[in-house]
Motif scaffolding. Structure first.
Motif, PDB file in Angstrom:
ATOM      1  N   ILE A 163      46.570  35.883  38.350  1.00  0.00           N
ATOM      2  CA  ILE A 163      46.514  36.524  39.668  1.00  0.00           C
ATOM      3  C   ILE A 163      47.114  35.636  40.752  1.00  0.00           C
ATOM      4  CG2 ILE A 163      44.229  35.717  40.432  1.00  0.00           C
ATOM      5  CD1 ILE A 163      43.677  38.546  41.452  1.00  0.00           C
ATOM      6  N   GLN A 199      42.859  38.711  45.349  1.00  0.00           N
ATOM      7  CA  GLN A 199      42.842  40.139  45.011  1.00  0.00           C
ATOM      8  C   GLN A 199      43.347  40.970  46.181  1.00  0.00           C
ATOM      9  OE1 GLN A 199      39.042  41.361  42.979  1.00  0.00           O
ATOM     10  NE2 GLN A 199      38.698  39.164  43.126  1.00  0.00           N
ATOM     11  N   ALA A 212      39.125  42.665  39.710  1.00  0.00           N
ATOM     12  CA  ALA A 212      38.932  41.457  38.911  1.00  0.00           C
ATOM     13  C   ALA A 212      37.491  41.423  38.419  1.00  0.00           C
ATOM     14  CB  ALA A 212      39.253  40.217  39.732  1.00  0.00           C
TER      15      ALA A 212
END
Ligand SMILES: O=C(O)CCC(=O)C(=O)O
Length: 284
Positions: A163, A199, A212
């Motif tokens: 990520i 995120q 997530a």
């Protein structure tokens, strides 16, 4: 971008993980069936949900996808839940070269394994006095990005440290994915700093859903997971989040609203790739 009439109810299962693989699989099954009973049709488990998280554990817990117990068990869970299952990740042993990968397996509602993602960015960091972790001591990095076709549309999959790299999420969005899903296990140092921020960043940059899913925190374990599994909307808004304990969060993913939002602020068509086409050639 895929637009579909089929509603998608996402569930993230923040699982308590122990050193007992069979118990972890049984616990996952209970929670997957619970999420399905609440209407979830896209269910996600955490990174390394069948094993404690640590480089010393990966070789011991690793199994092959062809005949390991976790794939069998996950396939049965998806089938019994009649839901898509993004099966967190497991230490995978490739029998052709004996290398070990951190691998996410994905199943359709018939229980068929439809995709695998081997973590492409290994978690090798050293923050003096806080945390040192070197996945590359025992793991090998995957070599491809992963997009999965579902009845709801296309979904991109990454694992945890993946990520931190904006490029896979942008590629997924440009290739029509409406969501990036990351099984992940941040820690008590980087979790409060970056877990939610990353995120929201991936979501707002790409106007897509981002979720997530972490293991629950266990202070008796060697690695202390941050928890706080989170679902973020295409405007970068946190839709659902939680604390560090075992539990499930849900969200209805609305592709129509996402499409309208993308139309209102049309970043995709406004990008100036004539100015920044090949950033890999820019010397840091
Ligand atoms: O990027 C981080 O801070 C944590 C990453 C991590 O825990 C992982 O990749 O498993």
């Amino acid at each position: 971008m895929a637009n579909t009439a089929k509603p998608c109810k996402l569930a993230l299962i923040q699982l308590a993980v122990s050193a007992d693989k069979d118990a972890n699989l049984a616990n996952a099954r209970t929670h997957v069936l619970e999420a399905a009973s609440k209407g979830a049709n896209l269910i996600v488990l955490p990174e390394c949900f069948n094993s404690p998280y640590g480089t010393g554990y990966f070789p011991e817990y690793a199994e092959t996808l062809a005949d390991g117990p976790s794939v069998k068990s996950l396939s049965a869970m998806a089938k019994d839940a009649k839901a898509y299952l993004i099966g967190g990740s497991i230490p995978e042993r490739d029998p052709t070269d004996e290398k070990i990968y951190n691998t996410c397996t994905v199943y359709n509602p018939e229980g068929k394994l439809i995709a695998t993602h081997r973590k492409v960015h290994l978690f090798d960091i050293d923050v003096p006095g806080k945390i040192r972790f070197q996945e590359s001591e025992t793991l090998t990095a995957g070599r491809q990005l992963t997009h999965v076709d579902t009845d709801f549309g296309k979904i991109g999959v990454g694992i945890c440290y993946d990520i931190r790299f904006p490029e896979p999420a942008m590629i997924a969005a440009r290739q029509g994915c409406f969501a990036m899903i990351y099984p992940g296990a941040f820690n008590l140092t980087t979790g409060p700093l970056h877990w939610e921020l990353l995120q929201r960043a991936r979501a707002v940059d790409n106007q897509m859903y981002v979720a997530a899913c972490s293991p629950a925190r266990d202070l008796k374990a060697a690695y202390h997971a941050w928890g706080h599994s989170t679902i973020v909307g295409p405007a970068g808004n946190v839709i659902e989040t939680m604390d560090e304990n075992q539990g499930i969060i849900y969200a209805d993913l609305d592709l129509k609203t996402m499409a309208e939002f993308r139309q209102n602020i049309p970043l995709t068509t406004q990008r100036r790739f004539d100015l920044y086409a090949d950033i890999s050639k820019v010397k840091p």
